[in-house]
Motif scaffolding. Structure first.
Motif, PDB file in Angstrom:
ATOM      1  N   MET A 147       0.832  -1.201   0.000  1.00  0.00           N
ATOM      2  CA  MET A 147       0.000   0.000   0.000  1.00  0.00           C
ATOM      3  C   MET A 147       0.866   1.250   0.000  1.00  0.00           C
ATOM      4  SD  MET A 147      -1.370   2.649   2.130  1.00  0.00           S
ATOM      5  CE  MET A 147      -0.787   2.094   3.688  1.00  0.00           C
ATOM      6  N   LEU A 148       1.905   1.271   0.819  1.00  0.00           N
ATOM      7  CA  LEU A 148       2.785   2.445   0.879  1.00  0.00           C
ATOM      8  C   LEU A 148       3.492   2.672  -0.456  1.00  0.00           C
ATOM      9  CD1 LEU A 148       4.323   2.015   4.437  1.00  0.00           C
ATOM     10  CD2 LEU A 148       2.717   3.777   3.691  1.00  0.00           C
ATOM     11  N   GLU A 149       3.956   1.606  -1.071  1.00  0.00           N
ATOM     12  CA  GLU A 149       4.611   1.732  -2.373  1.00  0.00           C
ATOM     13  C   GLU A 149       3.639   2.240  -3.433  1.00  0.00           C
ATOM     14  OE1 GLU A 149       6.380  -2.059  -3.257  1.00  0.00           O
ATOM     15  OE2 GLU A 149       8.086  -1.689  -1.959  1.00  0.00           O
ATOM     16  N   SER A 150       2.396   1.787  -3.367  1.00  0.00           N
ATOM     17  CA  SER A 150       1.442   2.195  -4.401  1.00  0.00           C
ATOM     18  C   SER A 150       1.036   3.660  -4.266  1.00  0.00           C
ATOM     19  CB  SER A 150       0.212   1.297  -4.402  1.00  0.00           C
ATOM     20  OG  SER A 150      -0.571   1.510  -3.254  1.00  0.00           O
ATOM     21  N   ILE A 151       0.873   4.161  -3.042  1.00  0.00           N
ATOM     22  CA  ILE A 151       0.451   5.558  -2.921  1.00  0.00           C
ATOM     23  C   ILE A 151       1.609   6.535  -3.071  1.00  0.00           C
ATOM     24  CG2 ILE A 151      -1.590   5.025  -1.558  1.00  0.00           C
ATOM     25  CD1 ILE A 151      -0.105   6.195   0.879  1.00  0.00           C
ATOM     26  N   THR A 152       2.824   6.105  -2.739  1.00  0.00           N
ATOM     27  CA  THR A 152       3.971   7.014  -2.875  1.00  0.00           C
ATOM     28  C   THR A 152       4.668   6.867  -4.224  1.00  0.00           C
ATOM     29  OG1 THR A 152       5.491   5.438  -1.841  1.00  0.00           O
ATOM     30  CG2 THR A 152       4.432   7.066  -0.401  1.00  0.00           C
ATOM     31  N   ARG A 153       4.395   5.759  -4.886  1.00  0.00           N
ATOM     32  CA  ARG A 153       5.059   5.434  -6.149  1.00  0.00           C
ATOM     33  C   ARG A 153       6.581   5.398  -6.000  1.00  0.00           C
ATOM     34  NH1 ARG A 153       1.531   8.072 -11.012  1.00  0.00           N
ATOM     35  NH2 ARG A 153      -0.414   7.109 -10.382  1.00  0.00           N
ATOM     36  N   ARG A 154       7.019   4.905  -4.869  1.00  0.00           N
ATOM     37  CA  ARG A 154       8.441   4.712  -4.587  1.00  0.00           C
ATOM     38  C   ARG A 154       8.653   3.318  -4.036  1.00  0.00           C
ATOM     39  NH1 ARG A 154       9.881  10.142  -1.159  1.00  0.00           N
ATOM     40  NH2 ARG A 154       9.363  11.625  -2.797  1.00  0.00           N
ATOM     41  N   LYS A 155       9.815   2.776  -4.321  1.00  0.00           N
ATOM     42  CA  LYS A 155      10.192   1.479  -3.775  1.00  0.00           C
ATOM     43  C   LYS A 155      10.666   1.683  -2.340  1.00  0.00           C
ATOM     44  CE  LYS A 155      10.815  -2.859  -4.887  1.00  0.00           C
ATOM     45  NZ  LYS A 155       9.649  -3.698  -4.873  1.00  0.00           N
ATOM     46  N   ILE A 156      10.290   0.819  -1.439  1.00  0.00           N
ATOM     47  CA  ILE A 156      10.687   0.952  -0.043  1.00  0.00           C
ATOM     48  C   ILE A 156      12.180   0.680   0.097  1.00  0.00           C
ATOM     49  CG2 ILE A 156      10.470  -0.112   2.235  1.00  0.00           C
ATOM     50  CD1 ILE A 156       7.528  -0.356   1.763  1.00  0.00           C
ATOM     51  N   ASP A 157      12.853   1.579   0.822  1.00  0.00           N
ATOM     52  CA  ASP A 157      14.267   1.428   1.155  1.00  0.00           C
ATOM     53  C   ASP A 157      14.329   1.055   2.638  1.00  0.00           C
ATOM     54  OD1 ASP A 157      16.957   1.544   1.595  1.00  0.00           O
ATOM     55  OD2 ASP A 157      17.185   3.657   1.063  1.00  0.00           O
ATOM     56  N   TYR A 158      14.560  -0.205   2.923  1.00  0.00           N
ATOM     57  CA  TYR A 158      14.497  -0.702   4.293  1.00  0.00           C
ATOM     58  C   TYR A 158      15.656  -0.220   5.155  1.00  0.00           C
ATOM     59  CZ  TYR A 158      10.878  -3.663   2.432  1.00  0.00           C
ATOM     60  OH  TYR A 158       9.729  -4.108   1.839  1.00  0.00           O
ATOM     61  N   ARG A 159      16.651   0.429   4.577  1.00  0.00           N
ATOM     62  CA  ARG A 159      17.797   0.910   5.349  1.00  0.00           C
ATOM     63  C   ARG A 159      17.489   2.190   6.120  1.00  0.00           C
ATOM     64  NH1 ARG A 159      21.557   1.418   0.346  1.00  0.00           N
ATOM     65  NH2 ARG A 159      19.534   2.129  -0.375  1.00  0.00           N
ATOM     66  N   GLY A 160      16.499   2.972   5.684  1.00  0.00           N
ATOM     67  CA  GLY A 160      16.213   4.252   6.313  1.00  0.00           C
ATOM     68  C   GLY A 160      15.087   4.162   7.322  1.00  0.00           C
ATOM     69  N   ARG A 161      15.095   5.081   8.294  1.00  0.00           N
ATOM     70  CA  ARG A 161      14.039   5.100   9.306  1.00  0.00           C
ATOM     71  C   ARG A 161      12.682   5.393   8.688  1.00  0.00           C
ATOM     72  NH1 ARG A 161      15.277   8.847  14.134  1.00  0.00           N
ATOM     73  NH2 ARG A 161      13.454   7.770  14.916  1.00  0.00           N
ATOM     74  N   ASP A 162      12.677   6.224   7.642  1.00  0.00           N
ATOM     75  CA  ASP A 162      11.403   6.570   6.999  1.00  0.00           C
ATOM     76  C   ASP A 162      11.136   5.699   5.773  1.00  0.00           C
ATOM     77  OD1 ASP A 162      13.140   7.528   5.091  1.00  0.00           O
ATOM     78  OD2 ASP A 162      12.468   9.594   5.221  1.00  0.00           O
ATOM     79  N   LEU A 163      11.902   4.630   5.625  1.00  0.00           N
ATOM     80  CA  LEU A 163      11.764   3.663   4.536  1.00  0.00           C
ATOM     81  C   LEU A 163      11.998   4.279   3.162  1.00  0.00           C
ATOM     82  CD1 LEU A 163       8.615   1.718   5.794  1.00  0.00           C
ATOM     83  CD2 LEU A 163      11.008   1.162   6.175  1.00  0.00           C
ATOM     84  N   GLY A 164      12.584   5.471   3.135  1.00  0.00           N
ATOM     85  CA  GLY A 164      12.844   6.141   1.871  1.00  0.00           C
ATOM     86  C   GLY A 164      11.601   6.667   1.198  1.00  0.00           C
ATOM     87  N   LEU A 165      10.501   6.791   1.945  1.00  0.00           N
ATOM     88  CA  LEU A 165       9.222   7.186   1.352  1.00  0.00           C
ATOM     89  C   LEU A 165       8.903   8.656   1.536  1.00  0.00           C
ATOM     90  CD1 LEU A 165       7.038   4.149   2.467  1.00  0.00           C
ATOM     91  CD2 LEU A 165       8.135   4.521   0.257  1.00  0.00           C
ATOM     92  N   LEU A 166       9.569   9.323   2.456  1.00  0.00           N
ATOM     93  CA  LEU A 166       9.281  10.730   2.716  1.00  0.00           C
ATOM     94  C   LEU A 166      10.243  11.624   1.939  1.00  0.00           C
ATOM     95  CD1 LEU A 166       8.699  10.673   6.564  1.00  0.00           C
ATOM     96  CD2 LEU A 166       6.984  10.797   4.756  1.00  0.00           C
ATOM     97  N   PRO A 167       9.785  12.797   1.545  1.00  0.00           N
ATOM     98  CA  PRO A 167      10.707  13.744   0.919  1.00  0.00           C
ATOM     99  C   PRO A 167      11.822  14.112   1.878  1.00  0.00           C
ATOM    100  CG  PRO A 167       8.431  14.514   0.760  1.00  0.00           C
ATOM    101  CD  PRO A 167       8.425  13.308   1.649  1.00  0.00           C
ATOM    102  N   LYS A 168      12.951  14.541   1.355  1.00  0.00           N
ATOM    103  CA  LYS A 168      14.112  14.873   2.179  1.00  0.00           C
ATOM    104  C   LYS A 168      13.772  15.882   3.272  1.00  0.00           C
ATOM    105  CE  LYS A 168      17.374  12.642  -0.111  1.00  0.00           C
ATOM    106  NZ  LYS A 168      17.844  11.399   0.384  1.00  0.00           N
ATOM    107  N   SER A 169      12.886  16.833   2.980  1.00  0.00           N
ATOM    108  CA  SER A 169      12.550  17.861   3.961  1.00  0.00           C
ATOM    109  C   SER A 169      11.823  17.289   5.180  1.00  0.00           C
ATOM    110  CB  SER A 169      11.682  18.941   3.319  1.00  0.00           C
ATOM    111  OG  SER A 169      10.474  18.380   2.846  1.00  0.00           O
ATOM    112  N   LEU A 170      11.118  16.163   5.011  1.00  0.00           N
ATOM    113  CA  LEU A 170      10.400  15.547   6.119  1.00  0.00           C
ATOM    114  C   LEU A 170      11.135  14.355   6.720  1.00  0.00           C
ATOM    115  CD1 LEU A 170       6.720  15.541   4.868  1.00  0.00           C
ATOM    116  CD2 LEU A 170       7.738  16.988   6.611  1.00  0.00           C
ATOM    117  N   GLY A 171      12.113  13.844   6.011  1.00  0.00           N
ATOM    118  CA  GLY A 171      12.851  12.689   6.501  1.00  0.00           C
ATOM    119  C   GLY A 171      13.596  13.021   7.773  1.00  0.00           C
ATOM    120  N   ARG A 172      13.684  12.078   8.627  1.00  0.00           N
ATOM    121  CA  ARG A 172      14.380  12.305   9.901  1.00  0.00           C
ATOM    122  C   ARG A 172      15.845  11.949   9.757  1.00  0.00           C
ATOM    123  NH1 ARG A 172       9.337   9.653  11.516  1.00  0.00           N
ATOM    124  NH2 ARG A 172       8.029  11.303  12.300  1.00  0.00           N
ATOM    125  N   PRO A 173      16.720  12.613  10.519  1.00  0.00           N
ATOM    126  CA  PRO A 173      18.160  12.299  10.427  1.00  0.00           C
ATOM    127  C   PRO A 173      18.509  10.934  10.909  1.00  0.00           C
ATOM    128  CG  PRO A 173      17.749  13.990  12.103  1.00  0.00           C
ATOM    129  CD  PRO A 173      16.432  13.663  11.451  1.00  0.00           C
TER     130      PRO A 173
END
Length: 82
Positions: free
Chosen positions: A56-82
């Motif tokens: 569901m997350l991949e379909s609404i964001t149209r991005r592949k999940i990146d399991y290495r990041g806390r935000d799964l690589g789904l949030l824009p850089k401005s909202l991503g957490r350090p």
């Protein structure tokens, strides 16, 4: 004209809100795995739910999940957490 997709119905801020709510939910479900033995019924059920949530997350964001990041690589850089 075809039926509008879910992505066309959600605004960017709505998508961000869904992702921000889903990430802690996903983390909480994964923490439940620690106390379970693989291949029992609850483990399988939770694993299926994680898979559906990821889809569901991949379909609404149209991005592949990146399991290495806390935000799964789904949030824009401005909202991503350090």
């Amino acid at each position: 004209m075809g039926r509008p997709s879910r992505r066309e119905k959600l605004t960017d801020s709505e998508i961000e809100a869904v992702v921000l709510a889903a990430i802690p939910l996903r983390a909480a479900i994964q923490k439940c795995f620690i106390s379970l033995k693989p291949f029992n019924e609850t483990y399988t059920l939770l694993n299926d739910h994680i898979g559906r949530l990821d889809t569901m997350l991949e379909s609404i964001t149209r991005r592949k999940i990146d399991y290495r990041g806390r935000d799964l690589g789904l949030l824009p850089k401005s909202l991503g957490r350090p």
